[in-house]
Design an enzyme around this catalytic site. Sequence first.
Site, PDB file in Angstrom:
ATOM      1  N   LYS A 335     -40.545  34.582 -23.185  1.00  0.00           N
ATOM      2  CA  LYS A 335     -39.381  33.726 -22.897  1.00  0.00           C
ATOM      3  C   LYS A 335     -39.043  33.750 -21.410  1.00  0.00           C
ATOM      4  CE  LYS A 335     -35.377  34.823 -25.033  1.00  0.00           C
ATOM      5  NZ  LYS A 335     -34.246  35.038 -24.122  1.00  0.00           N
ATOM      6  N   SER A 336     -39.009  34.933 -20.827  1.00  0.00           N
ATOM      7  CA  SER A 336     -38.626  35.032 -19.405  1.00  0.00           C
ATOM      8  C   SER A 336     -39.613  34.262 -18.523  1.00  0.00           C
ATOM      9  CB  SER A 336     -38.627  36.496 -18.963  1.00  0.00           C
ATOM     10  OG  SER A 336     -37.636  37.208 -19.652  1.00  0.00           O
ATOM     11  N   GLY A 408     -28.869  32.656 -21.812  1.00  0.00           N
ATOM     12  CA  GLY A 408     -28.247  33.312 -20.666  1.00  0.00           C
ATOM     13  C   GLY A 408     -29.139  33.255 -19.439  1.00  0.00           C
ATOM     14  N   ARG A 436     -20.146  34.908 -22.489  1.00  0.00           N
ATOM     15  CA  ARG A 436     -20.864  35.905 -21.685  1.00  0.00           C
ATOM     16  C   ARG A 436     -20.454  35.852 -20.208  1.00  0.00           C
ATOM     17  NH1 ARG A 436     -27.011  35.824 -23.464  1.00  0.00           N
ATOM     18  NH2 ARG A 436     -26.991  37.691 -22.162  1.00  0.00           N
ATOM     19  N   GLN A 483     -31.702  38.983 -14.348  1.00  0.00           N
ATOM     20  CA  GLN A 483     -31.144  37.631 -14.228  1.00  0.00           C
ATOM     21  C   GLN A 483     -30.363  37.489 -12.937  1.00  0.00           C
ATOM     22  OE1 GLN A 483     -28.993  37.002 -17.892  1.00  0.00           O
ATOM     23  NE2 GLN A 483     -30.863  36.778 -19.081  1.00  0.00           N
ATOM     24  N   ASP A 629     -34.120  44.415 -24.180  1.00  0.00           N
ATOM     25  CA  ASP A 629     -34.027  43.476 -25.310  1.00  0.00           C
ATOM     26  C   ASP A 629     -34.581  44.068 -26.601  1.00  0.00           C
ATOM     27  OD1 ASP A 629     -32.887  41.564 -23.717  1.00  0.00           O
ATOM     28  OD2 ASP A 629     -34.794  40.608 -23.211  1.00  0.00           O
ATOM     29  N   LYS A 656     -24.923  41.014 -24.413  1.00  0.00           N
ATOM     30  CA  LYS A 656     -26.088  40.160 -24.717  1.00  0.00           C
ATOM     31  C   LYS A 656     -25.625  39.022 -25.635  1.00  0.00           C
ATOM     32  CE  LYS A 656     -29.013  42.390 -22.257  1.00  0.00           C
ATOM     33  NZ  LYS A 656     -29.537  41.763 -21.049  1.00  0.00           N
ATOM     34  N   ARG A 660     -24.533  43.975 -28.968  1.00  0.00           N
ATOM     35  CA  ARG A 660     -25.631  44.472 -29.816  1.00  0.00           C
ATOM     36  C   ARG A 660     -25.403  45.905 -30.278  1.00  0.00           C
ATOM     37  NH1 ARG A 660     -30.698  41.411 -26.851  1.00  0.00           N
ATOM     38  NH2 ARG A 660     -30.387  39.478 -28.029  1.00  0.00           N
ATOM     39  N   ARG A 706     -32.060  38.486 -32.127  1.00  0.00           N
ATOM     40  CA  ARG A 706     -32.717  39.794 -32.221  1.00  0.00           C
ATOM     41  C   ARG A 706     -32.088  40.682 -33.297  1.00  0.00           C
ATOM     42  NH1 ARG A 706     -36.342  38.979 -28.326  1.00  0.00           N
ATOM     43  NH2 ARG A 706     -35.626  38.160 -26.321  1.00  0.00           N
TER      44      ARG A 706
HETATM   45  C1  S3P Z   1     -33.985  38.371 -18.699  1.00  0.00           C
HETATM   46  C2  S3P Z   1     -33.315  39.480 -18.249  1.00  0.00           C
HETATM   47  C3  S3P Z   1     -32.563  40.389 -19.137  1.00  0.00           C
HETATM   48  C4  S3P Z   1     -32.906  40.136 -20.602  1.00  0.00           C
HETATM   49  C5  S3P Z   1     -32.964  38.686 -20.956  1.00  0.00           C
HETATM   50  C6  S3P Z   1     -34.023  37.984 -20.117  1.00  0.00           C
HETATM   51  C7  S3P Z   1     -34.704  37.524 -17.717  1.00  0.00           C
HETATM   52  O1  S3P Z   1     -31.180  40.145 -18.966  1.00  0.00           O
HETATM   53  O2  S3P Z   1     -31.959  40.787 -21.429  1.00  0.00           O
HETATM   54  O3  S3P Z   1     -33.290  38.508 -22.315  1.00  0.00           O
HETATM   55  O4  S3P Z   1     -35.511  36.676 -18.141  1.00  0.00           O
HETATM   56  O5  S3P Z   1     -34.474  37.710 -16.512  1.00  0.00           O
HETATM   57  P1  S3P Z   1     -30.314  40.900 -17.819  1.00  0.00           P
HETATM   58  O6  S3P Z   1     -30.795  40.434 -16.518  1.00  0.00           O
HETATM   59  O7  S3P Z   1     -28.890  40.495 -18.079  1.00  0.00           O
HETATM   60  O8  S3P Z   1     -30.545  42.349 -18.070  1.00  0.00           O
END
Ligand code: S3P
Length: 755
Positions: A335-336, A408, A436, A483, A629, A656, A660, A706
Site C-alpha cells: 500500500k505504501s 491517512g 485522525r 507519513q 501496522d 490509526k 488499535r 486490520r
Molecule cells: C505509512 C506510514 C505509517 C503506517 C501507514 C502507512 C506510510 O503511518 O502506519 O499505514 O505509507 O508512510 P505513520 O507515518 O503515521 O506511522
Amino acid sequence: MGRHAVAPAEPRLLIVGVGLIGGSLAAALRAAGFAGEILACDPDAEEITRGVEMGLIERGGTRLSPLLEGVSLVVLAVPVLAMRQVMEEVAAGRERAADDLVITDVGSTKGTIREAAAGVFGRMPANLVLGHPIAGSEKSGVAAADSKLYARHKVILTPEPDTDPEALARVRRLWEATGAEVLEMAVDRHDQVLARTSHLPHLLAFSLVDTLARQDERLEIFRYAAGGFRDFTRIAGSDPVMWRDIFVANRDAVLAALDDFEAGVARLRRAVERGDTDAMLATFDRASHARHYFDSLLNQTSYQAEYQMQAQDRLRYRVRPGGGVTGRIRVPGDKSISHRSIMLGALADGVTEVTGFLEGEDSLATLQAFREMGVAIEGPHQGRVTVHGVGLHGLKAPAGPLYVGNAGTAMRLFAGLLAGQAFDTELTGDASLTKRPMGRVADPLREMGAVIETAEGGRPPLKIRGGQRLRGITYDMPMASAQVKSCLLLAGLYAEGETRVREPAPTRDHTERMLNGFGYEVSREGDTCWLQGGGRLAAAPIDVPSDISSATFFLVAAAITPGADLVLEHVGINPTRIGVINILKAMGADLRLENEREVGGEPVADLHIRYAPLKGIDIPVDQVPLAIDEFPALFVAAANAEGTTRLREAAELRVKESDRLKAMADGLAVLGVENRLYDDGIDIVGHGGEGPSYGGGRIDSLGDHRIAMAFTVAALRASDEIVIDDCANVATSFPGFVALARRVGLSLEEEREAS
Ligand code: S3P
C-alpha cells in the site's frame, strides 16, 4: 424540496409560457407551499385552462400586458428566439407591475438574450436576472408539469456586475424553493459550458441519426440497432424548433466546441487508421474513467457520497473455528509503495509504468485524486498502471475537494505536495479519517510557509492555499512517522533550499528510495535525511512487491496453527518494515526468508513459515515503528503464545484507522483472552498448547481493516465461531482477502446488511 428552502414571499408571480418548464415551476412552488398568486400567459388558451384545472395557476390569458397588474416577479419561459418580443411587451406594461418588479428567464442560451434585453430596455436592467434550469424531459406542455422536475438539479444564474443583489436573491429563493441547487456563472462561460455539455451532444445525435437514416432509407439497419445506438441518440428525438433556436442563438460557442470535437475525432481516426493501439487505449481509458467519474456527478452524488454509500452497506465476516493454513500464495501489492508510485509518477517528467499496484480503495483514492488534477493515468489492469507524468509544476486545480476515503497516507502526503502548488485545494476523507490528527503535518508545513486550515483540533478537512513560497526547514519529528517525514520531503521538492527531517526512530523509507530511483537526490546521515528543492523527477518503472503488512495476517495464521506450512511469495522485506519478522522469530516462529532479491530498489523474498509453538516476549521498543501496522495480528499471535507478551511505547496505535490498542483489547476480552491496557501499550496473557486458545464471540472491527483481518485469523484457534462486524474497509488494503483466506484453509462467509 431542499431542506432549508423557504417558499419565496412573492405576492404575485407571472409565468410567461406554461409549457413543461413553466408549468413544472408552478407545480414545484405549489408543492413547496408558495402562498402567493401564480398567473400565466400563453398564446395557447387551452394550456391556460389546463393549468388552472390542474391547480397550478390561479388565472391567465393570451395577452401579456393586462396580466402584469401588481406582479412582483415575471418568469419568461418561452423559446430563446421569442424572448425579445416578450421582453418588449413587459417593457410596454412595466408601470402596471409592482415597483420592485424582478424579471428572470429560463432560456438555454444567455448571450443572445442579454443582447435582446439591452436592445429592448436600452441597457441590461438591474432587476433582470438571467437564469437557466438544467432540467427537462422529452415531454412537452403543461400536462407534463412535474413538481419534482428541478429537485436536485442545477439552476445557473448569470448576474451582471450591476444586477441588483436583492433581485438576484429573490430569483435564487424562487429556484431554491423547487429543490434546485443554484449556481452563478458569467454569461459567456454559461454559453461555452452549455455548448459543450448540451448543445454539441444534441448536434451529434441529430447528425448521426440523420446520416444513418439517409444511408439506409428503408431504415433497415435500425432494426439491428441495440443499446449503443439507443443510448447515444435518445436526444435526437428532441423538439426541432427549440434546437434550431439554440444553434442560432449560441452559434459561436457551438462552433468552437465543434472544432475541438473534430480535432479529437481526427486524432482518433488517425489512431484507428494506423492501428495505433496505444493511442486508442490511452483515449478510451481516459474517457472511460472520466465517464465513471461523471456518472457519480450526474447521479447527483459526489464520488465521496457514492463511496460512502457503498461503505454503509455493512459487511460482516462469520468465521468458523479451526481450519488449516497451507499452500503458496501471493498477497496484493504494498500500500505504501502503491500510493507513492502514483504520486511520484504524476510529478515526474515522462511515463511511469507500475506493476504490482495495489487495487485497494486507499491507493485507488490517490489515483483518482491525480486524475482530478489532470494527470492521465491508464489502468489499473491487473496491477499495471501507466502514469503520464506532468512534471513538478504540471498539476491542474481540481474541480472540487479531493476525497481520499480512509487513507491517512494519502491525506498526509498530499498535504505536503499540495502545499507547494499554485492552486488551492481541500482534502476530505471518511468518518474514520476525519477523526485522525493532521496537526502533525500542518504545523511543520506552516513553518515552511504553507497556509493550511484544519477543522477543530487539527482534524480534516484540510484547506490548503496555493501560491505560497515554501522555505526548507530542519524538522525534528516528535513521533516516528513515515507519513510526516514523507509529507515534508514532498513539500521540500517545492521549497527554497534544503528540507531536513530527523526521525526519533527509523521509519519506512519508501519515499526516499523512490525519489532516488527517479533521479532526485535524497541524502541521509544517521537519523536525518534531506533534499534540496527545485529539482526534477525522471520517470522510472516501479515493481511493487507484495505488502508485508498484508502478508502478516497469513504469517500469524500459519504461526498459530498446528500443521501449517505456507509460502508467501514476493514479499517486500525493506529493513524498515520487517519488525513483524523479527518479533515472530523472537516468539519462536519457524520462519525463513527464501529467494531473497532486489526489485526496483526494494528488497523482496519468499517467506516460508511452518507452525512452531510460540512464547510470550517483551517486544523490543526499537521494533515498534518497524512493525507499526502489524500489531493487531501480532496480538493474536500473543494470545496463542505461552506466557505474557508486553508491548510499550506504542501510543501511535491509538491514532490509526481506529484506536488499535483499545479495539484489540476489547475484542480479545470478548474471546476471553486476559489482557491489560496501558496508555502506550498492552499486556496479553497467552494460552499456548495446541488446542483452542479462547472462545468465540462477536467483534466490532470499528471499520478498521486490520482489526477485521486479525480477528478472522484468530478463529483458527478459537473454540467457537467468531463474527466480525463492519468489515467493508478490508478492501482499502487487501482486496481478495476472503478468497485467499479460504484458499489456504480458513472457513469464512461474508454477510451483507444494508444499514
Ligand atoms: C505509512 C506510514 C505509517 C503506517 C501507514 C502507512 C506510510 O503511518 O502506519 O499505514 O505509507 O508512510 P505513520 O507515518 O503515521 O506511522
